[in-house]
Write an enzyme that holds these catalytic residues in place. Structure first.
Site, PDB file in Angstrom:
ATOM      1  N   ASP A  58       0.666  13.883   6.962  1.00  0.00           N
ATOM      2  CA  ASP A  58       0.968  12.642   7.007  1.00  0.00           C
ATOM      3  C   ASP A  58       0.696  12.078   8.296  1.00  0.00           C
ATOM      4  OD1 ASP A  58       2.201   9.615   6.892  1.00  0.00           O
ATOM      5  OD2 ASP A  58       2.782  10.825   4.766  1.00  0.00           O
ATOM      6  N   ILE A 106       0.880  -1.235   0.056  1.00  0.00           N
ATOM      7  CA  ILE A 106       0.045   0.069   0.103  1.00  0.00           C
ATOM      8  C   ILE A 106       0.835   1.271   0.007  1.00  0.00           C
ATOM      9  CG2 ILE A 106      -1.797   1.284   1.235  1.00  0.00           C
ATOM     10  CD1 ILE A 106      -2.972  -1.360   2.281  1.00  0.00           C
ATOM     11  N   TYR A 107       0.982   1.919  -1.007  1.00  0.00           N
ATOM     12  CA  TYR A 107       1.814   3.249  -1.241  1.00  0.00           C
ATOM     13  C   TYR A 107       0.666   4.217  -1.782  1.00  0.00           C
ATOM     14  CZ  TYR A 107       4.545  -1.018  -1.886  1.00  0.00           C
ATOM     15  OH  TYR A 107       5.167  -2.326  -1.944  1.00  0.00           O
ATOM     16  N   GLU A 161       0.668 -12.949  -0.122  1.00  0.00           N
ATOM     17  CA  GLU A 161      -0.370 -12.254   0.591  1.00  0.00           C
ATOM     18  C   GLU A 161      -1.901 -13.044   0.406  1.00  0.00           C
ATOM     19  OE1 GLU A 161       2.933  -9.218   0.564  1.00  0.00           O
ATOM     20  OE2 GLU A 161       2.026 -10.438  -0.790  1.00  0.00           O
ATOM     21  N   ARG A 185       4.502   6.669  -4.714  1.00  0.00           N
ATOM     22  CA  ARG A 185       5.445   6.916  -3.738  1.00  0.00           C
ATOM     23  C   ARG A 185       5.845   5.659  -2.851  1.00  0.00           C
ATOM     24  NH1 ARG A 185       6.606   8.078   1.326  1.00  0.00           N
ATOM     25  NH2 ARG A 185       7.809  10.174   1.844  1.00  0.00           N
TER      26      ARG A 185
END
Length: 493
Positions: A287, A175-176, A238, A189
Protein backbone atom coordinates in the site's frame (compact mmCIF):
# COMPACT_ATOMS: atom_id res chain seq x y z
CA UNK A 1 -9.75 23.06 -22.31
CA UNK A 2 -12.25 20.47 -21.08
CA UNK A 3 -12.36 16.72 -21.71
CA UNK A 4 -15.61 14.81 -22.11
CA UNK A 5 -13.91 11.43 -21.95
CA UNK A 6 -10.63 9.75 -21.12
CA UNK A 7 -9.67 9.36 -24.77
CA UNK A 8 -9.71 13.08 -25.51
CA UNK A 9 -7.46 13.62 -22.49
CA UNK A 10 -5.09 10.92 -23.71
CA UNK A 11 -4.89 12.65 -27.10
CA UNK A 12 -4.20 15.99 -25.41
CA UNK A 13 -1.44 14.50 -23.27
CA UNK A 14 0.17 12.78 -26.24
CA UNK A 15 0.15 15.94 -28.35
CA UNK A 16 1.90 17.75 -25.49
CA UNK A 17 4.56 15.10 -24.91
CA UNK A 18 2.92 13.94 -21.68
CA UNK A 19 2.04 10.38 -22.76
CA UNK A 20 4.15 7.55 -24.13
CA UNK A 21 2.76 4.55 -25.99
CA UNK A 22 4.50 1.27 -25.15
CA UNK A 23 4.19 -1.24 -28.00
CA UNK A 24 6.53 -3.84 -26.47
CA UNK A 25 4.63 -6.62 -24.65
CA UNK A 26 4.53 -5.93 -20.90
CA UNK A 27 3.06 -8.21 -18.25
CA UNK A 28 0.39 -6.75 -15.90
CA UNK A 29 1.86 -9.13 -13.32
CA UNK A 30 4.58 -7.01 -11.61
CA UNK A 31 6.26 -5.68 -14.79
CA UNK A 32 3.85 -2.77 -15.29
CA UNK A 33 4.36 -1.68 -11.69
CA UNK A 34 8.14 -1.67 -12.01
CA UNK A 35 8.04 0.31 -15.26
CA UNK A 36 5.45 2.81 -14.01
CA UNK A 37 7.33 3.28 -10.74
CA UNK A 38 10.60 4.07 -12.51
CA UNK A 39 8.87 6.51 -14.86
CA UNK A 40 6.98 8.26 -12.05
CA UNK A 41 10.12 8.70 -9.94
CA UNK A 42 11.81 10.34 -12.93
CA UNK A 43 8.79 12.66 -13.41
CA UNK A 44 8.06 10.94 -16.71
CA UNK A 45 4.92 10.74 -18.87
CA UNK A 46 1.69 8.80 -18.60
CA UNK A 47 2.02 5.33 -20.12
CA UNK A 48 -0.29 3.47 -22.48
CA UNK A 49 0.69 -0.22 -22.61
CA UNK A 50 -0.72 -1.25 -25.98
CA UNK A 51 0.19 -4.95 -25.77
CA UNK A 52 -0.28 -6.27 -22.23
CA UNK A 53 0.79 -9.90 -22.00
CA UNK A 54 -2.21 -12.23 -22.18
CA UNK A 55 -4.69 -9.52 -23.14
CA UNK A 56 -5.58 -7.30 -26.09
CA UNK A 57 -7.00 -4.44 -24.00
CA UNK A 58 -4.54 -1.52 -23.58
CA UNK A 59 -3.65 -0.44 -20.04
CA UNK A 60 -3.30 3.23 -19.09
CA UNK A 61 -0.93 3.92 -16.18
CA UNK A 62 0.73 6.86 -14.44
CA UNK A 63 -2.03 9.17 -15.67
CA UNK A 64 -1.80 11.54 -12.68
CA UNK A 65 1.89 10.86 -12.06
CA UNK A 66 2.85 14.55 -11.93
CA UNK A 67 1.03 17.55 -10.41
CA UNK A 68 1.17 19.15 -13.86
CA UNK A 69 -0.98 16.39 -15.40
CA UNK A 70 -3.49 16.71 -12.57
CA UNK A 71 -3.74 20.41 -13.41
CA UNK A 72 -4.02 19.63 -17.13
CA UNK A 73 -6.93 17.29 -16.40
CA UNK A 74 -8.79 20.25 -14.93
CA UNK A 75 -7.93 22.54 -17.83
CA UNK A 76 -5.03 24.25 -16.05
CA UNK A 77 -1.35 24.36 -16.99
CA UNK A 78 0.14 25.11 -13.57
CA UNK A 79 -0.69 23.20 -10.35
CA UNK A 80 -0.82 26.54 -8.50
CA UNK A 81 -3.83 27.41 -10.68
CA UNK A 82 -5.69 24.65 -8.82
CA UNK A 83 -6.18 27.21 -6.07
CA UNK A 84 -8.97 28.55 -8.29
CA UNK A 85 -10.72 25.22 -7.74
CA UNK A 86 -10.15 25.61 -4.02
CA UNK A 87 -11.64 29.11 -4.10
CA UNK A 88 -14.72 27.72 -5.82
CA UNK A 89 -15.06 24.93 -3.26
CA UNK A 90 -14.59 27.37 -0.40
CA UNK A 91 -17.41 29.49 -1.81
CA UNK A 92 -19.69 26.48 -2.31
CA UNK A 93 -19.01 25.19 1.19
CA UNK A 94 -19.70 28.49 2.91
CA UNK A 95 -20.92 31.30 0.65
CA UNK A 96 -20.55 34.72 2.23
CA UNK A 97 -23.61 36.99 2.46
CA UNK A 98 -23.34 39.75 -0.16
CA UNK A 99 -21.89 43.01 1.15
CA UNK A 100 -24.38 45.06 -0.83
CA UNK A 101 -26.57 45.13 -3.91
CA UNK A 102 -23.68 45.25 -6.40
CA UNK A 103 -21.95 42.37 -4.63
CA UNK A 104 -25.16 40.33 -4.70
CA UNK A 105 -25.57 40.97 -8.43
CA UNK A 106 -21.94 39.95 -9.07
CA UNK A 107 -22.47 36.61 -7.32
CA UNK A 108 -25.57 35.65 -9.29
CA UNK A 109 -23.58 34.06 -12.19
CA UNK A 110 -21.66 31.81 -9.79
CA UNK A 111 -24.82 30.65 -8.01
CA UNK A 112 -26.56 30.16 -11.35
CA UNK A 113 -23.66 28.16 -12.72
CA UNK A 114 -23.59 25.94 -9.64
CA UNK A 115 -27.34 25.32 -9.76
CA UNK A 116 -27.40 24.60 -13.50
CA UNK A 117 -24.92 21.72 -13.49
CA UNK A 118 -27.02 18.60 -12.80
CA UNK A 119 -25.86 15.62 -14.87
CA UNK A 120 -27.26 15.22 -18.38
CA UNK A 121 -28.84 11.84 -19.15
CA UNK A 122 -27.97 10.48 -22.60
CA UNK A 123 -29.21 7.55 -24.66
CA UNK A 124 -27.03 4.97 -26.41
CA UNK A 125 -23.98 5.88 -24.30
CA UNK A 126 -20.47 4.86 -25.38
CA UNK A 127 -19.97 2.87 -22.16
CA UNK A 128 -22.73 0.43 -23.25
CA UNK A 129 -21.52 -0.24 -26.79
CA UNK A 130 -20.69 -3.80 -25.69
CA UNK A 131 -22.85 -5.57 -23.09
CA UNK A 132 -21.92 -8.84 -21.35
CA UNK A 133 -24.23 -10.71 -18.99
CA UNK A 134 -24.54 -14.10 -17.31
CA UNK A 135 -21.83 -16.52 -18.48
CA UNK A 136 -20.17 -13.80 -20.57
CA UNK A 137 -19.13 -11.98 -17.38
CA UNK A 138 -15.47 -12.79 -16.74
CA UNK A 139 -13.33 -10.34 -14.80
CA UNK A 140 -10.24 -12.47 -15.37
CA UNK A 141 -10.29 -11.35 -19.02
CA UNK A 142 -9.53 -7.78 -17.96
CA UNK A 143 -5.81 -6.87 -17.72
CA UNK A 144 -6.08 -6.23 -13.98
CA UNK A 145 -2.70 -5.31 -12.55
CA UNK A 146 -0.94 -7.54 -9.99
CA UNK A 147 1.25 -4.87 -8.44
CA UNK A 148 3.66 -6.37 -5.88
CA UNK A 149 5.21 -9.83 -5.25
CA UNK A 150 3.40 -10.21 -1.90
CA UNK A 151 -0.02 -9.21 -3.20
CA UNK A 152 -2.58 -11.97 -2.81
CA UNK A 153 -4.31 -11.36 -6.17
CA UNK A 154 -4.76 -8.78 -8.97
CA UNK A 155 -6.29 -5.52 -7.77
CA UNK A 156 -8.73 -3.06 -9.35
CA UNK A 157 -7.41 0.35 -8.30
CA UNK A 158 -8.98 3.24 -10.25
CA UNK A 159 -12.63 2.24 -10.23
CA UNK A 160 -15.22 4.88 -9.33
CA UNK A 161 -17.63 3.06 -7.03
CA UNK A 162 -21.14 4.46 -7.38
CA UNK A 163 -23.64 3.99 -4.55
CA UNK A 164 -26.80 5.56 -3.18
CA UNK A 165 -28.17 5.39 0.34
CA UNK A 166 -31.81 5.67 1.39
CA UNK A 167 -31.07 8.88 3.31
CA UNK A 168 -29.31 10.69 0.49
CA UNK A 169 -30.88 12.36 -2.53
CA UNK A 170 -27.63 12.21 -4.45
CA UNK A 171 -25.33 9.37 -5.43
CA UNK A 172 -21.89 8.94 -3.92
CA UNK A 173 -18.70 8.41 -5.91
CA UNK A 174 -15.73 6.89 -4.13
CA UNK A 175 -12.50 5.12 -5.05
CA UNK A 176 -11.99 1.86 -3.16
CA UNK A 177 -9.60 -0.89 -4.12
CA UNK A 178 -11.15 -4.20 -5.15
CA UNK A 179 -9.46 -7.59 -4.94
CA UNK A 180 -10.16 -10.03 -7.75
CA UNK A 181 -11.86 -13.03 -6.16
CA UNK A 182 -13.25 -14.87 -9.19
CA UNK A 183 -14.80 -14.51 -12.64
CA UNK A 184 -17.69 -12.45 -11.26
CA UNK A 185 -16.56 -11.42 -7.78
CA UNK A 186 -14.48 -8.64 -6.26
CA UNK A 187 -13.90 -7.69 -2.63
CA UNK A 188 -15.09 -4.13 -1.92
CA UNK A 189 -12.58 -2.65 0.49
CA UNK A 190 -14.32 0.42 1.89
CA UNK A 191 -13.69 1.67 5.41
CA UNK A 192 -16.57 2.39 7.77
CA UNK A 193 -16.39 6.19 7.46
CA UNK A 194 -16.31 6.29 3.66
CA UNK A 195 -19.38 7.33 1.68
CA UNK A 196 -20.01 3.95 0.06
CA UNK A 197 -19.81 2.10 3.37
CA UNK A 198 -22.16 4.60 5.02
CA UNK A 199 -24.66 4.24 2.16
CA UNK A 200 -24.45 0.44 2.50
CA UNK A 201 -24.98 0.64 6.27
CA UNK A 202 -28.08 2.81 5.86
CA UNK A 203 -29.43 0.46 3.18
CA UNK A 204 -29.00 -2.61 5.42
CA UNK A 205 -30.88 -0.90 8.23
CA UNK A 206 -33.81 -0.01 5.97
CA UNK A 207 -33.78 -3.17 3.82
CA UNK A 208 -32.36 -5.98 6.00
CA UNK A 209 -31.20 -8.98 3.99
CA UNK A 210 -31.69 -7.32 0.59
CA UNK A 211 -29.02 -7.13 -2.09
CA UNK A 212 -27.42 -3.70 -2.41
CA UNK A 213 -26.96 -2.36 -5.98
CA UNK A 214 -23.43 -1.14 -6.77
CA UNK A 215 -21.75 0.02 -9.97
CA UNK A 216 -18.02 0.55 -10.64
CA UNK A 217 -16.89 2.79 -13.52
CA UNK A 218 -13.39 2.38 -14.95
CA UNK A 219 -11.77 4.89 -17.28
CA UNK A 220 -14.12 7.81 -16.72
CA UNK A 221 -13.30 11.31 -17.90
CA UNK A 222 -10.49 12.90 -15.83
CA UNK A 223 -12.64 15.63 -14.28
CA UNK A 224 -15.14 13.13 -12.90
CA UNK A 225 -12.30 10.97 -11.54
CA UNK A 226 -10.78 13.96 -9.75
CA UNK A 227 -14.21 15.03 -8.52
CA UNK A 228 -14.37 11.76 -6.60
CA UNK A 229 -11.20 12.60 -4.62
CA UNK A 230 -11.95 16.31 -4.06
CA UNK A 231 -13.68 17.67 -0.91
CA UNK A 232 -16.99 18.40 -2.62
CA UNK A 233 -19.69 19.84 -0.31
CA UNK A 234 -21.99 17.11 1.03
CA UNK A 235 -25.00 18.78 -0.56
CA UNK A 236 -23.48 18.64 -4.05
CA UNK A 237 -22.94 15.58 -6.23
CA UNK A 238 -19.56 14.81 -7.72
CA UNK A 239 -21.23 14.83 -11.15
CA UNK A 240 -22.48 18.39 -10.63
CA UNK A 241 -19.07 19.52 -9.38
CA UNK A 242 -17.34 17.89 -12.35
CA UNK A 243 -19.74 19.73 -14.65
CA UNK A 244 -18.97 22.99 -12.89
CA UNK A 245 -15.23 22.48 -13.46
CA UNK A 246 -15.72 21.33 -17.03
CA UNK A 247 -18.08 24.14 -17.92
CA UNK A 248 -20.68 21.73 -19.25
CA UNK A 249 -22.90 19.12 -17.67
CA UNK A 250 -21.56 15.65 -16.97
CA UNK A 251 -23.12 13.08 -19.29
CA UNK A 252 -24.55 10.07 -17.48
CA UNK A 253 -26.72 7.09 -18.35
CA UNK A 254 -28.82 4.67 -16.37
CA UNK A 255 -27.13 1.39 -15.53
CA UNK A 256 -28.63 -1.69 -17.16
CA UNK A 257 -29.30 -3.62 -13.95
CA UNK A 258 -30.32 -0.84 -11.54
CA UNK A 259 -31.29 2.82 -11.29
CA UNK A 260 -27.80 4.13 -10.56
CA UNK A 261 -26.43 6.70 -13.01
CA UNK A 262 -22.96 6.10 -14.44
CA UNK A 263 -20.54 8.32 -16.40
CA UNK A 264 -21.67 7.76 -19.99
CA UNK A 265 -18.23 8.02 -21.58
CA UNK A 266 -16.49 5.57 -19.21
CA UNK A 267 -14.38 2.87 -20.80
CA UNK A 268 -15.74 -0.01 -18.67
CA UNK A 269 -18.71 -0.41 -16.31
CA UNK A 270 -19.10 -3.21 -13.76
CA UNK A 271 -22.66 -3.62 -12.49
CA UNK A 272 -23.84 -5.86 -9.69
CA UNK A 273 -24.71 -6.11 -6.05
CA UNK A 274 -23.44 -6.74 -2.54
CA UNK A 275 -25.12 -9.45 -0.50
CA UNK A 276 -24.96 -8.28 3.14
CA UNK A 277 -24.25 -11.85 4.24
CA UNK A 278 -21.30 -12.41 1.89
CA UNK A 279 -17.91 -11.32 3.22
CA UNK A 280 -14.33 -12.36 2.38
CA UNK A 281 -10.81 -11.87 3.69
CA UNK A 282 -9.06 -9.10 1.75
CA UNK A 283 -5.31 -8.72 1.34
CA UNK A 284 -2.48 -8.55 2.03
CA UNK A 285 -1.53 -5.82 -0.45
CA UNK A 286 1.36 -3.43 -0.79
CA UNK A 287 0.00 0.00 0.00
CA UNK A 288 0.84 3.72 -0.05
CA UNK A 289 2.67 3.33 3.26
CA UNK A 290 5.40 1.27 1.61
CA UNK A 291 4.35 -1.86 3.53
CA UNK A 292 1.99 -4.77 3.04
CA UNK A 293 -1.17 -4.27 5.06
CA UNK A 294 -3.00 -6.74 7.29
CA UNK A 295 -5.89 -8.85 6.07
CA UNK A 296 -9.45 -8.11 7.09
CA UNK A 297 -13.00 -9.00 6.13
CA UNK A 298 -14.95 -6.85 3.65
CA UNK A 299 -18.13 -7.22 1.54
CA UNK A 300 -18.07 -9.17 -1.72
CA UNK A 301 -19.20 -7.36 -4.88
CA UNK A 302 -20.87 -9.78 -7.32
CA UNK A 303 -20.70 -8.55 -10.92
CA UNK A 304 -23.75 -9.40 -13.02
CA UNK A 305 -23.06 -7.17 -16.05
CA UNK A 306 -19.95 -5.82 -17.75
CA UNK A 307 -20.45 -3.10 -20.35
CA UNK A 308 -17.70 -1.27 -22.18
CA UNK A 309 -16.76 0.84 -25.15
CA UNK A 310 -15.48 -0.72 -28.32
CA UNK A 311 -11.68 -1.01 -28.11
CA UNK A 312 -11.88 -0.22 -24.38
CA UNK A 313 -8.88 1.02 -22.38
CA UNK A 314 -8.24 -0.28 -18.85
CA UNK A 315 -7.14 2.47 -16.42
CA UNK A 316 -4.87 1.27 -13.61
CA UNK A 317 -2.32 2.35 -11.03
CA UNK A 318 -0.28 0.98 -8.15
CA UNK A 319 0.36 2.20 -4.62
CA UNK A 320 3.65 1.94 -2.79
CA UNK A 321 6.16 3.89 -0.77
CA UNK A 322 6.00 7.56 -1.83
CA UNK A 323 6.33 8.92 -4.37
CA UNK A 324 3.53 7.03 -6.06
CA UNK A 325 0.57 8.25 -8.10
CA UNK A 326 -1.69 8.95 -5.09
CA UNK A 327 1.14 10.97 -3.54
CA UNK A 328 1.48 13.09 -6.69
CA UNK A 329 -2.27 13.53 -6.73
CA UNK A 330 -2.00 14.71 -3.13
CA UNK A 331 0.68 17.27 -4.03
CA UNK A 332 -1.62 18.77 -6.66
CA UNK A 333 -4.76 18.69 -4.51
CA UNK A 334 -2.75 20.39 -1.76
CA UNK A 335 -3.35 23.61 -3.72
CA UNK A 336 -7.11 22.99 -3.61
CA UNK A 337 -7.04 22.71 0.18
CA UNK A 338 -5.23 26.02 0.80
CA UNK A 339 -8.14 28.37 -0.10
CA UNK A 340 -10.65 26.14 1.73
CA UNK A 341 -8.62 26.33 4.94
CA UNK A 342 -7.98 30.05 4.53
CA UNK A 343 -11.71 30.65 4.19
CA UNK A 344 -12.22 29.20 7.66
CA UNK A 345 -8.93 30.39 9.15
CA UNK A 346 -7.77 33.59 7.39
CA UNK A 347 -4.59 33.63 9.47
CA UNK A 348 -3.25 30.63 7.52
CA UNK A 349 -0.49 31.67 5.11
CA UNK A 350 0.22 28.29 3.54
CA UNK A 351 -0.52 24.61 4.03
CA UNK A 352 1.60 21.66 2.93
CA UNK A 353 1.09 17.91 2.88
CA UNK A 354 4.60 16.53 2.20
CA UNK A 355 4.38 13.53 -0.14
CA UNK A 356 6.92 11.70 2.03
CA UNK A 357 4.19 11.64 4.68
CA UNK A 358 2.07 9.26 2.58
CA UNK A 359 -0.03 12.13 1.21
CA UNK A 360 -1.91 13.08 4.37
CA UNK A 361 -0.25 11.71 7.52
CA UNK A 362 1.74 14.88 8.16
CA UNK A 363 0.84 18.52 7.55
CA UNK A 364 2.85 21.72 7.96
CA UNK A 365 0.93 24.99 8.36
CA UNK A 366 2.32 28.52 8.38
CA UNK A 367 0.25 31.19 10.11
CA UNK A 368 0.19 34.89 10.89
CA UNK A 369 0.26 34.42 14.66
CA UNK A 370 -1.95 36.85 16.57
CA UNK A 371 -2.15 35.66 20.19
CA UNK A 372 -0.77 33.07 22.65
CA UNK A 373 -2.04 29.57 21.94
CA UNK A 374 -2.94 30.48 18.36
CA UNK A 375 -0.95 27.58 16.88
CA UNK A 376 -2.88 25.05 18.97
CA UNK A 377 -6.20 26.46 17.79
CA UNK A 378 -5.11 26.04 14.17
CA UNK A 379 -4.06 22.44 14.83
CA UNK A 380 -7.46 21.56 16.28
CA UNK A 381 -9.20 23.33 13.42
CA UNK A 382 -7.25 21.50 10.73
CA UNK A 383 -7.90 18.10 12.29
CA UNK A 384 -11.63 18.69 12.50
CA UNK A 385 -12.51 20.91 9.53
CA UNK A 386 -12.21 18.53 6.56
CA UNK A 387 -12.69 14.76 6.71
CA UNK A 388 -9.59 14.44 4.50
CA UNK A 389 -7.47 15.41 7.54
CA UNK A 390 -9.07 12.97 9.95
CA UNK A 391 -6.08 10.66 9.54
CA UNK A 392 -3.35 13.32 9.71
CA UNK A 393 -1.14 12.12 12.57
CA UNK A 394 1.30 15.03 12.79
CA UNK A 395 0.71 18.75 12.37
CA UNK A 396 3.55 21.28 12.59
CA UNK A 397 2.59 24.96 12.86
CA UNK A 398 5.19 27.61 11.99
CA UNK A 399 5.29 31.40 11.67
CA UNK A 400 4.83 33.27 8.39
CA UNK A 401 8.60 33.85 8.09
CA UNK A 402 9.07 30.09 7.67
CA UNK A 403 8.53 28.38 4.31
CA UNK A 404 6.36 25.44 5.32
CA UNK A 405 7.33 23.59 2.10
CA UNK A 406 11.07 23.76 2.82
CA UNK A 407 12.30 21.16 5.31
CA UNK A 408 15.41 23.26 5.99
CA UNK A 409 13.17 26.05 7.26
CA UNK A 410 10.77 23.75 9.10
CA UNK A 411 13.48 21.79 10.94
CA UNK A 412 15.16 25.08 11.92
CA UNK A 413 11.87 26.32 13.37
CA UNK A 414 11.22 23.06 15.25
CA UNK A 415 14.68 22.98 16.80
CA UNK A 416 14.86 26.67 17.74
CA UNK A 417 11.25 27.61 18.61
CA UNK A 418 9.95 24.49 20.32
CA UNK A 419 10.18 23.13 23.83
CA UNK A 420 9.16 19.47 23.57
CA UNK A 421 6.99 19.49 26.70
CA UNK A 422 5.35 22.90 26.39
CA UNK A 423 4.85 22.94 22.64
CA UNK A 424 3.76 19.37 21.91
CA UNK A 425 0.08 18.45 21.92
CA UNK A 426 -0.82 14.76 22.25
CA UNK A 427 -4.35 13.50 21.67
CA UNK A 428 -5.18 9.84 22.24
CA UNK A 429 -7.89 7.56 20.87
CA UNK A 430 -8.58 9.41 17.63
CA UNK A 431 -9.50 8.01 14.18
CA UNK A 432 -6.42 6.72 12.36
CA UNK A 433 -5.97 5.14 8.96
CA UNK A 434 -6.81 1.47 9.23
CA UNK A 435 -3.65 0.71 7.22
CA UNK A 436 -1.49 2.40 9.87
CA UNK A 437 -0.17 -0.63 11.73
CA UNK A 438 1.91 1.67 13.95
CA UNK A 439 -1.27 2.54 15.86
CA UNK A 440 -1.95 0.36 18.93
CA UNK A 441 -5.49 -0.48 17.78
CA UNK A 442 -6.66 -0.81 14.18
CA UNK A 443 -8.36 2.44 13.19
CA UNK A 444 -7.67 4.16 16.52
CA UNK A 445 -4.50 5.97 17.56
CA UNK A 446 -2.97 9.23 18.69
CA UNK A 447 -2.14 12.55 17.09
CA UNK A 448 0.74 14.94 17.71
CA UNK A 449 0.73 18.69 17.19
CA UNK A 450 3.97 20.69 17.24
CA UNK A 451 3.91 24.43 17.90
CA UNK A 452 7.08 25.65 16.18
CA UNK A 453 6.07 29.33 16.28
CA UNK A 454 7.79 32.16 18.13
CA UNK A 455 6.49 32.27 21.69
CA UNK A 456 4.58 35.25 23.02
CA UNK A 457 4.23 36.66 26.51
CA UNK A 458 2.14 34.16 28.41
CA UNK A 459 3.76 31.25 26.58
CA UNK A 460 7.26 31.93 27.91
CA UNK A 461 8.95 34.03 30.62
CA UNK A 462 12.15 34.36 28.64
CA UNK A 463 13.27 37.05 26.24
CA UNK A 464 12.75 35.66 22.75
CA UNK A 465 15.64 35.75 20.31
CA UNK A 466 15.65 38.02 17.26
CA UNK A 467 16.52 36.30 13.95
CA UNK A 468 19.83 37.30 12.38
CA UNK A 469 19.31 39.31 9.17
CA UNK A 470 22.02 40.96 7.07
CA UNK A 471 21.75 44.68 6.30
CA UNK A 472 20.05 45.16 2.92
CA UNK A 473 22.49 47.86 1.79
CA UNK A 474 25.41 45.51 2.39
CA UNK A 475 23.70 42.72 0.47
CA UNK A 476 23.05 45.04 -2.46
CA UNK A 477 26.67 46.21 -2.52
CA UNK A 478 27.97 42.63 -2.48
CA UNK A 479 25.62 41.82 -5.37
CA UNK A 480 27.16 44.69 -7.34
CA UNK A 481 30.78 43.66 -6.77
CA UNK A 482 30.28 39.89 -6.92
CA UNK A 483 31.51 39.50 -10.50
CA UNK A 484 34.77 41.27 -9.54
CA UNK A 485 35.54 38.90 -6.66
CA UNK A 486 36.67 35.97 -8.77
CA UNK A 487 34.25 33.61 -7.02
CA UNK A 488 31.99 31.22 -8.89
CA UNK A 489 28.38 32.14 -9.60
CA UNK A 490 26.54 33.55 -6.62
CA UNK A 491 24.44 31.00 -4.76
CA UNK A 492 20.69 31.33 -5.04
CA UNK A 493 19.27 32.64 -1.77
Amino acid sequence: MSFKDLRSFIEHLESNGELKRISHPVDPHLEMTEIADRVLRSKGPALLFENPVGNDMPVLANLFGTPKRVAMALGKEDPLALRDVGELLAFLKEPEPPRGFKDAISKIPMFKQALNMPPKTVRNPPCQEVVKTAEEVDLTKLPIQHCWPGDVAPLVTWGLTITKGPRQKRQNLGIYRQQLLGKDKLIMRWLDHRGGALDFKDFKEKHPGDRYPVVVALGSDPVTILGAVTPVPDSMSEYAFAGLLRGERTEVCKAISCDLEVPATSEIILEGYIDPEEMAEEGPYGDHTGYYNETDSFPVFTVTHITHRKDAIYHSTYTGRPPDEPAMLGVALNEVFVPILRKQYPEIIDFYLPPEGCSYRMAVISIRKQYPGHAKRVMMGAWSFLRQFMYTKFIVVVDEDVNCRDWNDVIWAITTRMDPKRDTVMIENTPIDYLDFASPVAGLGSKMGMDATNKWEGETDREWGTPIVMDEAVKQKVDEIWSDLGIDDAPTL
